[in-house]
Design an enzyme around this catalytic site. Sequence first.
Site, short mmCIF file in Angstrom:
data_model
loop_
_atom_site.label_atom_id
_atom_site.label_comp_id
_atom_site.label_asym_id
_atom_site.label_seq_id
_atom_site.Cartn_x
_atom_site.Cartn_y
_atom_site.Cartn_z
N SER A 1 45.81 -1.59 20.26
CA SER A 1 44.40 -1.57 19.89
C SER A 1 44.13 -2.57 18.77
CB SER A 1 43.99 -0.14 19.50
OG SER A 1 42.59 -0.03 19.38
N ASP B 1 40.35 1.41 30.41
CA ASP B 1 40.10 1.35 28.97
C ASP B 1 38.62 1.05 28.72
OD1 ASP B 1 40.01 0.91 26.23
OD2 ASP B 1 41.85 -0.26 26.17
N HIS C 1 42.54 4.09 27.06
CA HIS C 1 42.95 3.39 25.84
C HIS C 1 44.16 4.10 25.24
CE1 HIS C 1 42.14 0.50 22.67
NE2 HIS C 1 42.28 1.44 21.77
#
Length: 226
Positions: A105, A153, A185
């Site tokens: 991320s 995601d 995600h």
Amino acid sequence: MTLKYVIVQQPATAAQLFLLYHGVGDNPDSMGEIGSWFARTFPESLVVSVGAPAAGRQWFPEADLHDQTVQQRVDAAMPQFVESVRHWQQQSGVRAEATALIGFSQGGSMVLEGVKAHADLAGRAVVFNGRFVTLPEKASTRTTVHLIHGDYDEQIPLHHAQLAEQRLTALGGDVTLDIVDDLAHAIDHRSMALALDHLRYTVPKRYFDEALSGAKPGDDDVIVMM
């Protein structure tokens, strides 16, 4: 602010260096669990999870990634990020070629932005569900970039990884992209298997460039041919 480090594995003499960078609101202890996969596969490696310094456990505020000031915030955070890499390279005696930066991320975005700004930072970059804040204008084969992204995601949509692969390829960089089906995600066992397989079996493009020039790659690069 002082960074927090969690040492996952520390051999007496390190052959490789793995540095892990977590997402917003996460912590280095949790990311250290991901690091244990790399530690088991590469028992001679130093594996360290790095904690983000800013409030909210982040490298930079990202309320709106379409805001043009985000790149400025990333650039402001970059010296401390780079120092975390240089610090452990110096401590371990491991060269950049044998250093792998692992990010998830926002941590993945810092890894991508880091190797974009510093071509000599690391030999490998493994980015789970991350993105460039701004696509690069140039690329180097000194870093092999492995993008691993879930197709579901919604936080950082897949097209960011696809654009990154297209841009790096067009610029002559060294990049792979793996899309994980039905993954949001997150990092799952499939993501990890892809990352470890690339580190063990994918030969960096620079090896071919070195072979053409008559040079020989270093024995301590982050790759184990099996």
